[in-house]
Design a protein around this motif. Structure first.
Motif, mmCIF file in Angstrom:
data_model
loop_
_atom_site.group_PDB
_atom_site.id
_atom_site.type_symbol
_atom_site.label_atom_id
_atom_site.label_comp_id
_atom_site.label_asym_id
_atom_site.label_seq_id
_atom_site.Cartn_x
_atom_site.Cartn_y
_atom_site.Cartn_z
ATOM 1 N N GLN A 106 -0.886 17.861 9.217
ATOM 2 C CA GLN A 106 -0.454 16.633 8.562
ATOM 3 C C GLN A 106 -1.649 15.937 7.935
ATOM 4 N N TYR A 107 -1.496 15.532 6.674
ATOM 5 C CA TYR A 107 -2.515 14.778 5.940
ATOM 6 C C TYR A 107 -1.861 13.509 5.416
ATOM 7 N N ASP A 108 -2.573 12.398 5.494
ATOM 8 C CA ASP A 108 -2.089 11.126 4.971
ATOM 9 C C ASP A 108 -3.178 10.518 4.096
ATOM 10 N N VAL A 109 -2.798 10.140 2.865
ATOM 11 C CA VAL A 109 -3.754 9.643 1.886
ATOM 12 C C VAL A 109 -3.217 8.356 1.264
ATOM 13 N N GLY A 129 -14.299 25.731 6.697
ATOM 14 C CA GLY A 129 -12.981 26.307 6.468
ATOM 15 C C GLY A 129 -11.942 25.908 7.495
ATOM 16 N N ASN A 130 -12.271 24.976 8.393
ATOM 17 C CA ASN A 130 -11.318 24.495 9.398
ATOM 18 C C ASN A 130 -10.416 23.417 8.800
ATOM 19 N N MET A 131 -9.147 23.446 9.161
ATOM 20 C CA MET A 131 -8.198 22.451 8.661
ATOM 21 C C MET A 131 -8.614 21.062 9.126
ATOM 22 N N ARG A 132 -8.592 20.110 8.206
ATOM 23 C CA ARG A 132 -8.953 18.732 8.515
ATOM 24 C C ARG A 132 -7.746 17.926 8.981
ATOM 25 N N GLY A 133 -6.550 18.420 8.731
ATOM 26 C CA GLY A 133 -5.344 17.694 9.110
ATOM 27 C C GLY A 133 -5.094 17.747 10.597
ATOM 28 N N GLU A 190 0.854 -1.179 0.000
ATOM 29 C CA GLU A 190 0.000 0.000 0.000
ATOM 30 C C GLU A 190 0.893 1.233 0.000
ATOM 31 N N GLU A 191 0.567 2.171 -0.884
ATOM 32 C CA GLU A 191 1.309 3.435 -0.933
ATOM 33 C C GLU A 191 0.473 4.540 -0.315
ATOM 34 N N ARG A 192 1.138 5.341 0.516
ATOM 35 C CA ARG A 192 0.497 6.481 1.150
ATOM 36 C C ARG A 192 1.305 7.727 0.869
ATOM 37 N N LEU A 193 0.589 8.825 0.666
ATOM 38 C CA LEU A 193 1.238 10.115 0.488
ATOM 39 C C LEU A 193 0.987 10.935 1.749
ATOM 40 N N GLY A 194 2.050 11.553 2.258
ATOM 41 C CA GLY A 194 1.946 12.445 3.412
ATOM 42 C C GLY A 194 2.166 13.878 2.948
ATOM 43 N N LEU A 195 1.419 14.796 3.529
ATOM 44 C CA LEU A 195 1.488 16.202 3.156
ATOM 45 C C LEU A 195 1.464 17.031 4.425
ATOM 46 N N ARG A 196 2.382 18.002 4.534
ATOM 47 C CA ARG A 196 2.392 18.926 5.665
ATOM 48 C C ARG A 196 2.269 20.346 5.135
ATOM 49 N N ILE A 197 1.276 21.077 5.665
ATOM 50 C CA ILE A 197 1.077 22.465 5.261
ATOM 51 C C ILE A 197 0.956 23.338 6.506
ATOM 52 N N ASN A 198 1.068 24.656 6.304
ATOM 53 C CA ASN A 198 0.805 25.585 7.398
ATOM 54 C C ASN A 198 -0.304 26.545 6.978
#
Length: 156
Positions: free
Chosen positions: A114-117, A103-107, A59-67
């Motif tokens: 942090q988001y993981d997909v 409009g609230n961040m879901r991460g 399984e491949e997962r993508l992680g994303l970090r934003i501010n």
């Protein structure tokens, strides 16, 4: 960046490493940094997964970090990868919703989110390796507020 924000970012990173590190099925886990002031559309992130030791389903997962500087409610990423030595090519378009309807961040996080997909299931052979290229597909050429993008590969 203030020392408090830096400490928080390091704490979140450490927790992510510990969480993934405790999973013995994780065969690859790596993040690439992007310029927080702006990730250009032409700047493709590249990652190479070395030959794996065991045949199986992965399984491949993508992680994303934003501010908070990220100006949109979602992001579109293109993930292209080639499996070697077979030369199999896969292309995925990931549309990731970053906020809820209010409009609230879901991460997860406070200053950095942090988001993981999960985006792909792969059947790999022993000694297969992957070359992965990731770029954004937004109308805006330069995207501020993206700190890191990563890939995790886990044996199922």
């Amino acid at each position: 960046m203030s020392s408090r924000r830096l400490s928080l970012a390091l704490l979140i990173t450490a927790i992510a490493f510990i969480t993934i590190g405790c999973n013995r099925n994780t065969v690859f886990f790596h993040y690439e940094h992007t310029p927080i002031a702006g990730w250009e559309k032409s700047d493709t992130l590249r990652m190479n997964i070395p030959p794996i030791s065991a045949e199986g389903n992965y399984e491949e997962r993508l992680g994303l970090r934003i501010n908070g500087q990220y100006p949109f409610q979602s992001i579109c990423l293109i993930v292209e990868q080639t499996v070697f030595p077979a030369g199999l090519f896969h292309k995925d378009t990931l549309n990731i919703r970053l906020t809820d309807q209010a409009g609230n961040m879901r991460g997860k996080g406070i200053n950095y989110f942090q988001y993981d997909v999960t985006f792909r299931q792969l059947r790999l052979q022993q000694n297969d390796s992957l070359h992965i290229a990731i770029r954004h597909n937004m109308k805006r050429e330069i995207l501020p507020g993206i700190a890191d993008i990563g890939i995790a590969l886990q044996k199922q």
